[in-house]
Design a protein around this motif. Structure first.
Motif, PDB file in Angstrom:
ATOM      1  N   PRO A  84      -0.603  10.261   0.204  1.00 23.55           N
ATOM      2  CA  PRO A  84       0.760  10.667  -0.119  1.00 23.55           C
ATOM      3  C   PRO A  84       1.561  10.996   1.140  1.00 23.55           C
ATOM      4  CG  PRO A  84      -0.792  11.734  -1.579  1.00 23.55           C
ATOM      5  CD  PRO A  84      -1.599  11.035  -0.508  1.00 23.55           C
ATOM      6  N   ARG A  85       2.790  10.553   1.175  1.00 25.09           N
ATOM      7  CA  ARG A  85       3.635  10.684   2.363  1.00 25.09           C
ATOM      8  C   ARG A  85       3.696  12.101   2.886  1.00 25.09           C
ATOM      9  NH1 ARG A  85       8.256   7.438   4.733  1.00 25.09           N
ATOM     10  NH2 ARG A  85       6.441   6.164   4.662  1.00 25.09           N
ATOM     11  N   LYS A  86       3.705  13.104   2.061  1.00 30.39           N
ATOM     12  CA  LYS A  86       3.868  14.482   2.525  1.00 30.39           C
ATOM     13  C   LYS A  86       2.690  14.966   3.360  1.00 30.39           C
ATOM     14  CE  LYS A  86       1.946  16.596  -1.587  1.00 30.39           C
ATOM     15  NZ  LYS A  86       2.114  17.572  -2.616  1.00 30.39           N
ATOM     16  N   THR A  87       1.535  14.264   3.339  1.00 29.56           N
ATOM     17  CA  THR A  87       0.371  14.765   4.060  1.00 29.56           C
ATOM     18  C   THR A  87       0.282  14.257   5.487  1.00 29.56           C
ATOM     19  OG1 THR A  87      -1.090  12.980   3.391  1.00 29.56           O
ATOM     20  CG2 THR A  87      -0.977  14.911   1.946  1.00 29.56           C
ATOM     21  N   THR A  88       1.034  13.242   5.823  1.00 29.57           N
ATOM     22  CA  THR A  88       0.919  12.721   7.183  1.00 29.57           C
ATOM     23  C   THR A  88       2.206  12.962   7.944  1.00 29.57           C
ATOM     24  OG1 THR A  88       1.617  10.525   6.467  1.00 29.57           O
ATOM     25  CG2 THR A  88      -0.758  10.942   6.579  1.00 29.57           C
ATOM     26  N   ARG A  89       2.048  13.253   9.221  1.00 27.03           N
ATOM     27  CA  ARG A  89       3.205  13.517  10.081  1.00 27.03           C
ATOM     28  C   ARG A  89       3.001  12.805  11.391  1.00 27.03           C
ATOM     29  NH1 ARG A  89       0.986  17.715   7.871  1.00 27.03           N
ATOM     30  NH2 ARG A  89       2.085  18.750   6.222  1.00 27.03           N
ATOM     31  N   PRO A  90       3.933  12.102  11.978  1.00 22.68           N
ATOM     32  CA  PRO A  90       5.216  11.749  11.399  1.00 22.68           C
ATOM     33  C   PRO A  90       5.069  10.634  10.369  1.00 22.68           C
ATOM     34  CG  PRO A  90       5.021  10.723  13.529  1.00 22.68           C
ATOM     35  CD  PRO A  90       3.782  11.564  13.325  1.00 22.68           C
ATOM     36  N   ALA A  91       6.114  10.405   9.587  1.00 26.25           N
ATOM     37  CA  ALA A  91       6.055   9.384   8.556  1.00 26.25           C
ATOM     38  C   ALA A  91       5.899   8.007   9.172  1.00 26.25           C
ATOM     39  CB  ALA A  91       7.343   9.436   7.717  1.00 26.25           C
ATOM     40  N   VAL A  92       5.016   7.227   8.585  1.00 25.27           N
ATOM     41  CA  VAL A  92       4.773   5.851   9.024  1.00 25.27           C
ATOM     42  C   VAL A  92       4.769   5.003   7.765  1.00 25.27           C
ATOM     43  CG1 VAL A  92       3.160   4.303  10.170  1.00 25.27           C
ATOM     44  CG2 VAL A  92       3.325   6.659  10.917  1.00 25.27           C
ATOM     45  N   SER A  93       5.603   4.006   7.710  1.00 23.96           N
ATOM     46  CA  SER A  93       5.628   3.158   6.529  1.00 23.96           C
ATOM     47  C   SER A  93       5.285   1.737   6.901  1.00 23.96           C
ATOM     48  CB  SER A  93       7.000   3.217   5.866  1.00 23.96           C
ATOM     49  OG  SER A  93       7.986   2.774   6.774  1.00 23.96           O
ATOM     50  N   SER A  94       5.064   0.914   5.885  1.00 23.38           N
ATOM     51  CA  SER A  94       4.663  -0.482   6.141  1.00 23.38           C
ATOM     52  C   SER A  94       5.819  -1.306   6.636  1.00 23.38           C
ATOM     53  CB  SER A  94       4.118  -1.095   4.868  1.00 23.38           C
ATOM     54  OG  SER A  94       5.085  -1.074   3.854  1.00 23.38           O
ATOM     55  N   TYR A 138       0.813  -1.225   0.000  1.00 24.58           N
ATOM     56  CA  TYR A 138       0.000   0.000   0.000  1.00 24.58           C
ATOM     57  C   TYR A 138       0.842   1.269   0.000  1.00 24.58           C
ATOM     58  CZ  TYR A 138       0.930   0.939   4.913  1.00 24.58           C
ATOM     59  OH  TYR A 138       1.551   1.233   6.095  1.00 24.58           O
ATOM     60  N   SER A 139       2.083   1.186   0.507  1.00 23.42           N
ATOM     61  CA  SER A 139       2.908   2.396   0.601  1.00 23.42           C
ATOM     62  C   SER A 139       3.543   2.788  -0.735  1.00 23.42           C
ATOM     63  CB  SER A 139       3.991   2.231   1.676  1.00 23.42           C
ATOM     64  OG  SER A 139       4.962   1.296   1.252  1.00 23.42           O
ATOM     65  N   LEU A 140       3.333   1.959  -1.773  1.00 24.19           N
ATOM     66  CA  LEU A 140       3.854   2.260  -3.114  1.00 24.19           C
ATOM     67  C   LEU A 140       5.316   2.710  -3.055  1.00 24.19           C
ATOM     68  CD1 LEU A 140       0.780   4.125  -4.692  1.00 24.19           C
ATOM     69  CD2 LEU A 140       1.363   1.692  -4.827  1.00 24.19           C
ATOM     70  N   GLY A 141       6.148   1.835  -2.515  1.00 25.33           N
ATOM     71  CA  GLY A 141       7.575   2.148  -2.423  1.00 25.33           C
ATOM     72  C   GLY A 141       7.877   3.273  -1.470  1.00 25.33           C
ATOM     73  N   ASN A 142       7.183   3.301  -0.339  1.00 22.23           N
ATOM     74  CA  ASN A 142       7.367   4.320   0.699  1.00 22.23           C
ATOM     75  C   ASN A 142       7.005   5.733   0.243  1.00 22.23           C
ATOM     76  OD1 ASN A 142       7.894   2.910   2.991  1.00 22.23           O
ATOM     77  ND2 ASN A 142      10.111   3.014   2.803  1.00 22.23           N
TER      78      ASN A 142
END
Length: 157
Positions: free
Chosen positions: A147-157, A107-111
């Motif tokens: 999209p990664r830029k919209t969430t803080r802090p970054a959380v990946s799979s 789901y993270s599409l390559g982070n």
């Protein structure tokens, strides 16, 4: 700021209070506004759209639940912030579990995407709420990749 309120506490809560003989405390509520924009091109558009859908069409969010009630829309059902690091992490992990369940392990599409959750991981109402409060509904927190830029802090799979 809302008017102060006097809170009474249970004996278990009082045992952790620095001055148990007082049997209560004044609490002050502050309303913190979080402004997000759903306008085209806005940095936080995906997050704003996710929250809007959670509020206006909770039945369209994952996990599916026909009578889902999402807290935080009004003063009768506010969100409650927690600074407990373990609970925040548990909330994030529970949300990521839902993202993997509905959108797959990639789901993270390559982070490039995070698992966006509402209520937020930093609230008692977050995705792991049921693990801490068996009376709470299980898995009602809407989650979706954004999209990664919209969430803080970054959380990946």
């Amino acid at each position: 700021m809302l008017a102060p309120r006097w809170g009474r506490f249970s004996p278990a809560e009082l045992s952790r209070w620095p001055y148990p003989a007082t049997k209560g405390a004044a609490t002050f509520s502050y309303i913190a506004a979080m402004v997000l924009s759903a306008r085209t091109g806005a940095e936080d558009r995906a997050e704003a759209q996710h929250i809007k859908t959670a509020f206006t069409h909770p039945e369209d969010t994952k996990p599916y639940m026909p009578a889902k009630k999402v807290p935080g829309q009004n003063v009768e059902a506010p969100l409650h912030r927690t600074v407990n690091v373990k609970r925040n992490d548990d909330n994030r992990n529970a949300a990521k579990k839902q993202c993997r369940r509905y959108w797959g392990a990639g789901y993270s599409l390559g982070n490039t995407r995070d698992c966006d959750e509402y209520p937020f991981a930093s609230t008692y109402e977050g995705a792991a709420e049921h693990d801490y409060d068996p009376e709470a509904a299980r898995s009602t927190s809407p989650s979706s990749p954004s999209p990664r830029k919209t969430t803080r802090p970054a959380v990946s799979s």
